[in-house]
Design a protein around this motif. Structure first.
Motif, PDB file in Angstrom:
ATOM      1  N   ILE A 194      -3.787   0.732 -12.824  1.00 42.71           N
ATOM      2  CA  ILE A 194      -2.363   0.372 -12.815  1.00 42.71           C
ATOM      3  C   ILE A 194      -1.872   0.158 -11.386  1.00 42.71           C
ATOM      4  O   ILE A 194      -1.062  -0.728 -11.115  1.00 42.71           O
ATOM      5  N   CYS A 195      -2.398   0.939 -10.442  1.00 43.01           N
ATOM      6  CA  CYS A 195      -1.952   0.793  -9.053  1.00 43.01           C
ATOM      7  C   CYS A 195      -2.553  -0.443  -8.392  1.00 43.01           C
ATOM      8  O   CYS A 195      -1.905  -1.070  -7.552  1.00 43.01           O
ATOM      9  N   ALA A 196      -3.771  -0.819  -8.777  1.00 45.06           N
ATOM     10  CA  ALA A 196      -4.341  -2.071  -8.262  1.00 45.06           C
ATOM     11  C   ALA A 196      -3.499  -3.254  -8.735  1.00 45.06           C
ATOM     12  O   ALA A 196      -3.177  -4.162  -7.954  1.00 45.06           O
ATOM     13  N   VAL A 197      -3.114  -3.224 -10.010  1.00 43.09           N
ATOM     14  CA  VAL A 197      -2.265  -4.293 -10.548  1.00 43.09           C
ATOM     15  C   VAL A 197      -0.903  -4.267  -9.862  1.00 43.09           C
ATOM     16  O   VAL A 197      -0.367  -5.320  -9.479  1.00 43.09           O
ATOM     17  N   GLY A 215       0.807  -1.215   0.000  1.00 44.64           N
ATOM     18  CA  GLY A 215       0.000   0.000   0.000  1.00 44.64           C
ATOM     19  C   GLY A 215       0.837   1.261   0.000  1.00 44.64           C
ATOM     20  O   GLY A 215       0.485   2.250  -0.661  1.00 44.64           O
ATOM     21  N   VAL A 216       1.953   1.250   0.713  1.00 37.87           N
ATOM     22  CA  VAL A 216       2.871   2.399   0.697  1.00 37.87           C
ATOM     23  C   VAL A 216       3.391   2.611  -0.728  1.00 37.87           C
ATOM     24  O   VAL A 216       3.470   3.743  -1.212  1.00 37.87           O
ATOM     25  N   HIS A 217       3.713   1.514  -1.401  1.00 44.08           N
ATOM     26  CA  HIS A 217       4.163   1.612  -2.793  1.00 44.08           C
ATOM     27  C   HIS A 217       3.075   2.229  -3.666  1.00 44.08           C
ATOM     28  O   HIS A 217       3.361   3.082  -4.522  1.00 44.08           O
ATOM     29  N   ILE A 218       1.852   1.822  -3.449  1.00 42.82           N
ATOM     30  CA  ILE A 218       0.740   2.322  -4.259  1.00 42.82           C
ATOM     31  C   ILE A 218       0.547   3.818  -4.030  1.00 42.82           C
ATOM     32  O   ILE A 218       0.343   4.582  -4.981  1.00 42.82           O
ATOM     33  N   LEU A 219       0.602   4.242  -2.776  1.00 38.43           N
ATOM     34  CA  LEU A 219       0.461   5.678  -2.497  1.00 38.43           C
ATOM     35  C   LEU A 219       1.536   6.483  -3.224  1.00 38.43           C
ATOM     36  O   LEU A 219       1.253   7.537  -3.802  1.00 38.43           O
ATOM     37  N   GLY A 220       2.751   5.966  -3.206  1.00 33.76           N
ATOM     38  CA  GLY A 220       3.834   6.644  -3.918  1.00 33.76           C
ATOM     39  C   GLY A 220       3.595   6.682  -5.416  1.00 33.76           C
ATOM     40  O   GLY A 220       3.812   7.707  -6.068  1.00 33.76           O
ATOM     41  N   THR A 238      -1.952  12.135 -15.018  1.00 31.32           N
ATOM     42  CA  THR A 238      -2.475  10.888 -15.561  1.00 31.32           C
ATOM     43  C   THR A 238      -3.953  10.754 -15.198  1.00 31.32           C
ATOM     44  O   THR A 238      -4.341  11.070 -14.075  1.00 31.32           O
ATOM     45  N   PRO A 239      -4.786  10.287 -16.113  1.00 30.35           N
ATOM     46  CA  PRO A 239      -6.203  10.098 -15.802  1.00 30.35           C
ATOM     47  C   PRO A 239      -6.407   9.172 -14.589  1.00 30.35           C
ATOM     48  O   PRO A 239      -5.705   8.165 -14.441  1.00 30.35           O
ATOM     49  N   LEU A 240      -7.368   9.534 -13.759  1.00 27.38           N
ATOM     50  CA  LEU A 240      -7.632   8.788 -12.532  1.00 27.38           C
ATOM     51  C   LEU A 240      -7.966   7.325 -12.806  1.00 27.38           C
ATOM     52  O   LEU A 240      -7.536   6.440 -12.069  1.00 27.38           O
ATOM     53  N   SER A 241      -8.711   7.057 -13.862  1.00 23.98           N
ATOM     54  CA  SER A 241      -9.066   5.664 -14.171  1.00 23.98           C
ATOM     55  C   SER A 241      -7.814   4.821 -14.434  1.00 23.98           C
ATOM     56  O   SER A 241      -7.718   3.683 -13.968  1.00 23.98           O
ATOM     57  N   PHE A 242      -6.850   5.380 -15.150  1.00 25.66           N
ATOM     58  CA  PHE A 242      -5.593   4.663 -15.402  1.00 25.66           C
ATOM     59  C   PHE A 242      -4.857   4.431 -14.088  1.00 25.66           C
ATOM     60  O   PHE A 242      -4.358   3.338 -13.825  1.00 25.66           O
ATOM     61  N   ILE A 243      -4.783   5.471 -13.263  1.00 27.20           N
ATOM     62  CA  ILE A 243      -4.068   5.360 -11.980  1.00 27.20           C
ATOM     63  C   ILE A 243      -4.675   4.252 -11.129  1.00 27.20           C
ATOM     64  O   ILE A 243      -3.948   3.427 -10.561  1.00 27.20           O
ATOM     65  N   LEU A 244      -5.988   4.212 -11.032  1.00 26.04           N
ATOM     66  CA  LEU A 244      -6.639   3.196 -10.204  1.00 26.04           C
ATOM     67  C   LEU A 244      -6.348   1.785 -10.703  1.00 26.04           C
ATOM     68  O   LEU A 244      -6.053   0.886  -9.916  1.00 26.04           O
ATOM     69  N   TYR A 284       7.997  -1.680 -13.031  1.00 23.32           N
ATOM     70  CA  TYR A 284       7.949  -0.251 -13.371  1.00 23.32           C
ATOM     71  C   TYR A 284       8.118  -0.026 -14.865  1.00 23.32           C
ATOM     72  O   TYR A 284       7.480   0.872 -15.432  1.00 23.32           O
ATOM     73  N   LEU A 285       8.950  -0.814 -15.514  1.00 24.06           N
ATOM     74  CA  LEU A 285       9.058  -0.709 -16.976  1.00 24.06           C
ATOM     75  C   LEU A 285       7.707  -1.000 -17.632  1.00 24.06           C
ATOM     76  O   LEU A 285       7.292  -0.288 -18.550  1.00 24.06           O
ATOM     77  N   ALA A 286       7.015  -2.020 -17.143  1.00 23.63           N
ATOM     78  CA  ALA A 286       5.690  -2.352 -17.687  1.00 23.63           C
ATOM     79  C   ALA A 286       4.693  -1.233 -17.410  1.00 23.63           C
ATOM     80  O   ALA A 286       3.862  -0.896 -18.267  1.00 23.63           O
ATOM     81  N   MET A 287       4.769  -0.641 -16.222  1.00 21.88           N
ATOM     82  CA  MET A 287       3.858   0.455 -15.878  1.00 21.88           C
ATOM     83  C   MET A 287       4.107   1.671 -16.769  1.00 21.88           C
ATOM     84  O   MET A 287       3.155   2.319 -17.223  1.00 21.88           O
ATOM     85  N   VAL A 288       5.366   1.970 -17.029  1.00 16.73           N
ATOM     86  CA  VAL A 288       5.692   3.107 -17.899  1.00 16.73           C
ATOM     87  C   VAL A 288       5.242   2.809 -19.327  1.00 16.73           C
ATOM     88  O   VAL A 288       4.687   3.684 -20.007  1.00 16.73           O
ATOM     89  N   TRP A 289       5.437   1.583 -19.790  1.00 18.44           N
ATOM     90  CA  TRP A 289       4.950   1.209 -21.115  1.00 18.44           C
ATOM     91  C   TRP A 289       3.437   1.420 -21.190  1.00 18.44           C
ATOM     92  O   TRP A 289       2.925   1.998 -22.164  1.00 18.44           O
ATOM     93  N   ALA A 290       2.707   0.957 -20.167  1.00 21.11           N
ATOM     94  CA  ALA A 290       1.250   1.115 -20.155  1.00 21.11           C
ATOM     95  C   ALA A 290       0.870   2.597 -20.160  1.00 21.11           C
ATOM     96  O   ALA A 290      -0.076   3.002 -20.840  1.00 21.11           O
ATOM     97  N   TRP A 291       1.616   3.400 -19.417  1.00 23.96           N
ATOM     98  CA  TRP A 291       1.344   4.841 -19.382  1.00 23.96           C
ATOM     99  C   TRP A 291       1.513   5.448 -20.776  1.00 23.96           C
ATOM    100  O   TRP A 291       0.668   6.210 -21.230  1.00 23.96           O
ATOM    101  N   VAL A 292       2.601   5.099 -21.447  1.00 24.09           N
ATOM    102  CA  VAL A 292       2.832   5.618 -22.803  1.00 24.09           C
ATOM    103  C   VAL A 292       1.720   5.155 -23.737  1.00 24.09           C
ATOM    104  O   VAL A 292       1.178   5.932 -24.532  1.00 24.09           O
ATOM    105  N   GLU A 293       1.353   3.891 -23.627  1.00 15.29           N
ATOM    106  CA  GLU A 293       0.371   3.289 -24.541  1.00 15.29           C
ATOM    107  C   GLU A 293      -1.053   3.789 -24.297  1.00 15.29           C
ATOM    108  O   GLU A 293      -1.803   3.989 -25.244  1.00 15.29           O
ATOM    109  N   TYR A 294      -1.426   3.989 -23.029  1.00 17.90           N
ATOM    110  CA  TYR A 294      -2.834   4.237 -22.705  1.00 17.90           C
ATOM    111  C   TYR A 294      -3.140   5.578 -22.044  1.00 17.90           C
ATOM    112  O   TYR A 294      -4.302   5.971 -21.998  1.00 17.90           O
ATOM    113  N   ALA A 295      -2.143   6.261 -21.490  1.00 15.97           N
ATOM    114  CA  ALA A 295      -2.476   7.444 -20.677  1.00 15.97           C
ATOM    115  C   ALA A 295      -1.756   8.712 -21.085  1.00 15.97           C
ATOM    116  O   ALA A 295      -2.235   9.797 -20.784  1.00 15.97           O
TER     117      ALA A 295
END
Length: 130
Positions: A71-74, A48-53, A63-69, A117-128
């Protein structure tokens, strides 16, 4: 260099700084003990600390809130399970910091988190990213 490359590098760098603080500065004794047990509240809090960060980092990038929710759940699920696997393995082998196996387990754990984190950044580039 295209503008988005700087954003990608900054996002990745901020996620890594977040990781350093969440993994090495902000862990409590509750988060550190008994981690070989799967349903461990301390590990859930640590993830959870990681997610808050991560939420804060993605908000900096507007970043759009829907993407944040999503990607952070995953990220929470992945982080929780990576840490469980390392703890379970380390406990089963009775690894201590003076043993090479401890450091191999630690290094594998950290590499898996950074691949996340590489996957998260890829998703951000691709979707957000705009």
């Amino acid at each position: 260099m295209p503008d988005y490359v700087g954003s990608v590098l900054l996002l990745l760098g901020l996620l890594q700084v977040k990781h350093m603080f969440a993994d090495f500065y902000l862990q409590t004794p509750k988060m550190l003990c008994g981690r070989g047990e799967y349903f461990h509240m301390g590990r859930a809090q640590h993830a959870g600390v990681h997610i808050l960060g991560s939420i804060l980092v993605f908000l900096v990038f507007q970043t759009p809130l829907s993407f944040i929710l999503i990607i952070c759940a995953v990220e929470w699920i992945v982080h929780f399970n990576i840490d469980y696997c390392k703890a379970s393995y380390s406990d089963s082998k009775q690894l201590l910091p003076n043993m090479a196996g401890f450091w191999r387990a630690m290094g594998t754990d950290q590499a898996l988190h950074h691949f996340t984190y590489l996957a998260m950044v890829w998703a951000w580039v691709e979707y957000a990213a705009s």
